[in-house]
Design an enzyme around this catalytic site. Structure first.
Site, short mmCIF file in Angstrom:
data_model
loop_
_atom_site.label_atom_id
_atom_site.label_comp_id
_atom_site.label_asym_id
_atom_site.label_seq_id
_atom_site.Cartn_x
_atom_site.Cartn_y
_atom_site.Cartn_z
N HIS A 1 -33.40 26.85 19.92
CA HIS A 1 -32.17 26.61 19.15
C HIS A 1 -32.35 27.02 17.68
O HIS A 1 -32.83 26.22 16.88
CB HIS A 1 -31.78 25.12 19.24
CG HIS A 1 -31.28 24.74 20.59
ND1 HIS A 1 -29.98 24.94 20.98
CD2 HIS A 1 -31.92 24.21 21.67
CE1 HIS A 1 -29.82 24.54 22.23
NE2 HIS A 1 -30.99 24.10 22.67
N LYS B 1 -15.80 20.01 7.39
CA LYS B 1 -15.73 19.07 6.25
C LYS B 1 -16.55 19.56 5.05
O LYS B 1 -16.07 19.50 3.92
CB LYS B 1 -16.26 17.70 6.71
CG LYS B 1 -16.02 16.60 5.72
CD LYS B 1 -14.65 16.03 5.94
CE LYS B 1 -14.36 14.82 5.12
NZ LYS B 1 -13.08 14.22 5.53
N GLU C 1 -30.11 27.22 15.56
CA GLU C 1 -29.12 26.55 14.70
C GLU C 1 -29.57 25.20 14.18
O GLU C 1 -28.95 24.66 13.27
CB GLU C 1 -27.79 26.41 15.47
CG GLU C 1 -27.75 25.35 16.57
CD GLU C 1 -28.33 25.82 17.90
OE1 GLU C 1 -29.09 26.81 17.92
OE2 GLU C 1 -28.03 25.20 18.94
N GLY D 1 -25.72 24.68 26.52
CA GLY D 1 -24.81 23.87 27.33
C GLY D 1 -25.63 22.94 28.21
O GLY D 1 -26.81 23.19 28.44
N ASP E 1 -9.53 15.29 2.28
CA ASP E 1 -8.78 16.34 2.97
C ASP E 1 -7.39 16.55 2.36
O ASP E 1 -7.00 17.68 2.08
CB ASP E 1 -8.65 16.00 4.46
CG ASP E 1 -10.00 15.72 5.09
OD1 ASP E 1 -11.01 16.14 4.48
OD2 ASP E 1 -10.05 15.10 6.15
N CYS F 1 -30.26 29.46 24.32
CA CYS F 1 -30.58 28.46 25.34
C CYS F 1 -29.80 28.75 26.63
O CYS F 1 -30.06 29.73 27.29
CB CYS F 1 -30.31 27.06 24.80
SG CYS F 1 -31.00 25.78 25.87
N TYR F 2 -28.81 27.93 26.99
CA TYR F 2 -28.01 28.21 28.19
C TYR F 2 -27.46 29.62 28.13
O TYR F 2 -27.44 30.35 29.13
CB TYR F 2 -26.87 27.20 28.28
CG TYR F 2 -26.00 27.37 29.51
CD1 TYR F 2 -26.29 26.70 30.69
CD2 TYR F 2 -24.88 28.21 29.47
CE1 TYR F 2 -25.49 26.86 31.82
CE2 TYR F 2 -24.08 28.38 30.60
CZ TYR F 2 -24.40 27.71 31.77
OH TYR F 2 -23.61 27.88 32.88
#
Ligand code: XMP
Length: 508
Positions: A168, A364, A170, A57, A225, A84-85
């Protein structure tokens, strides 16, 4: 009822990383959802997640009013991973120390691993991606520090059911990031069984339950979509679904035919194909102002859709291809950016249907995988975003059948050359624009007076910002020479080198 599927909750502290974390967890075959950090312990218990991730964050945990979590959640014995945060918050809430160290760390940093179970089996030295100014200088009682970097003495710390990483995992720049997320899921005892086939089975069951024996309709736009939503609903309820495809005449070359081919012929879906080109051209006559054009196209589209769907007896449900990011963007109070442009080509909210939204939990790229699994062709599954008003906003000035025909040909060449160069999937959107001017040229011994065509190709993550794509000169050259040789009416080709902002992706 089938066994409850494991779910990971990602607590959002306002970083754009929360979405990425949820995606990484899903890539590890575990369903995950983003939730507000304000969830109470009771709400968490009601959801019953298999694990919780506290995201990064933008705030400092040391300032007053910094976002936090209900501290009783730590006592639930649910596995927690702080990132992290999130790691700093764990330290602060459980009695460790967070301070500003010598300096922050941004970007690639070397992590030295000294032990612990989270990074077991990984190299002792590895590259991780950092982005912090605060850091944990003392882990709470009962925690062991298991890795550090130059400016983060407690870069990883862990106790029985709580793990915390300052970096991080990710982001793709973190070498063993995905492995770390997978390892955390494994040591937390989370079954990694969520796949596209599961999603399809779950959704098919949910759609059948919602729709029962009644009928549903779905508007097809040619985009990914609505195509995947239609194929999924068709799998669930077969002939109870009718699709409506309003052909505005403003689609790219061959796209209208392809929608009919794919849905009617290949998928066997009942399709009402409304050929409304003439009506659209008539309505667009003499309209040159961009907003007026969008409005005219949008209104006519709705009118024709209502007319076509009104003829379907007992239609009670409307299928929509709403995706997870649409829901997070409108629901999360901390999401940084909210997309607001009016969705011309969409349907009004007051239509009297109950909605079926089988893609509302998917990102997506997951929608594309579901589409592939359902047998949709790559041309549809990997289609670029396309504006509702179609070529109407790529023809500057009045839209006429002649101009549409010219633009479709030029645009087709742009697509074709990019595909041949293998660049089509790296580029967010690529197309041709036809401005309302003409210029002098010479072909053979003849003077020409024709339209220029502008090639627009951008890279982007989410269409909120974009950069012009650095297409190799030789690819641009083939586009240019083919367009001039093959498309009658165009005698000049230009490349748009404007980023967004200040430009927009479309020209109108
Ligand atoms: P701009 O031109 O604003 O476009 O940079 C951002 C993204 O939105 C698409 N776009 C639309 N999509 N209906 C849509 O469904 C519309 O009216 C519309 N206008 C723009 C555009 O193609 C780009 O991806």
């Amino acid at each position: 009822m089938s066994e409850k599927i494991p779910k990971i909750l990602v607590f959002d502290f306002g970083a754009q990383y929360a979405q990425l974390i949820a995606r990484r967890v899903r890539e590890a075959n575990v369903y995950s959802e983003i939730v507000s950090h304000e969830l109470s312990v009771e709400q968490v218990q009601e959801i019953g997640p298999s694990g919780i991730i506290l995201s990064g964050g933008p705030k400092s945990v040391r300032i007053d009013g910094a976002p936090t979590i209900d501290s009783r959640i730590y006592e639930l014995n649910i596995p927690i991973l702080g990132i992290c945060y999130g790691a700093q918050l764990i330290a602060q809430q459980l009695g460790g120390t967070v301070s500003q160290f010598d300096a922050g760390e941004y970007g690639r940093t070397t992590l030295s691993v000294t032990g612990g179970e989270l990074l077991a089996g990984q190299p002792k030295e590895q590259d991780v991606w950092m982005s912090h100014f605060d850091c944990v200088t003392a882990a709470p009682d009962g925690f062991t520090i298991t890795a550090s970097t130059q400016n983060a003495p407690a870069a990883v710390f862990e106790s029985n059911h709580i793990h915390a990483v300052q970096y991080h995992p990710e982001v793709s720049h973190t070498e063993y990031g995905q492995k770390t997320i997978e390892r955390w899921l494994d040591i937390s005892g989370v079954r990694r069984t969520w796949t596209m086939a599961n999603i399809i089975d779950e959704q098919v069951a949910a759609i059948r339950q919602q729709v029962g024996t009644r009928r549903a309709i779905c508007g097809l736009s040619g985009g990914v979509d609505s195509a995947v939503a239609a194929a999924l609903v068709h799998k669930a309820i077969g002939s109870q679904l009718t699709c409506v495809f309003v052909d505005t005449g403003l689609m790219r070359k061959n796209e209208g035919e392809q929608v009919v081919e794919t849905f009617q012929k290949t998928q066997g879906i009942e399709l009402i194909h409304v050929r409304a080109e003439e009506e659209f051209f008539h309505k667009l006559k003499d309209i040159t102002e961009p907003e007026a054009k969008r409005k005219a196209i949008g209104e006519l589209f709705i009118r024709i859709f209502e007319r076509a769907s009104g003829g379907i007896e007992d239609a009670h449900f409307l299928v929509q291809g709403t995706l997870y990011p649409d829901i997070i963007e409108s629901g999360s109070q901390h999401a940084a950016t909210i997309k607001s442009h009016h969705n011309v080509g969409g349907l009004p909210e007051d239509m009297e249907f109950e909605l079926v939204e089988p893609l509302r939990s998917l990102f997506k790229d997951e929608v594309r995988l579901v589409g592939k699994e359902l047998g949709l062709p790559d041309e549809i599954v990997y289609r670029q975003p396309f504006p509702g008003p179609g070529l109407g906003v790529r023809i500057i000035g009045e839209v006429t059948p002649d101009k549409v025909a010219i633009l479709q040909e030029a645009d087709f060449i742009v697509r074709d050359e990019l595909e041949k160069a293998g660049l089509d999937r790296e580029i967010w959107q690529s197309f041709a624009v036809l401005p309302d001017i003409r210029s002098v040229g010479v072909m053979g011994d003849e003077r020409t007076y024709g339209y220029p065509c502008i090639i627009r190709a951008v890279t982007s993550e989410d269409a909120m910002t974009a950069d012009w794509a650095r297409i190799p000169y030789d690819v641009l050259e083939s586009m240019s020479s083919r367009i001039i040789n093959e498309v009658e009416g165009i005698n000049r080709v230009a490349y748009d080198i404007t980023s967004k902002p200040p430009g927009t992706i479309e020209w109108e």
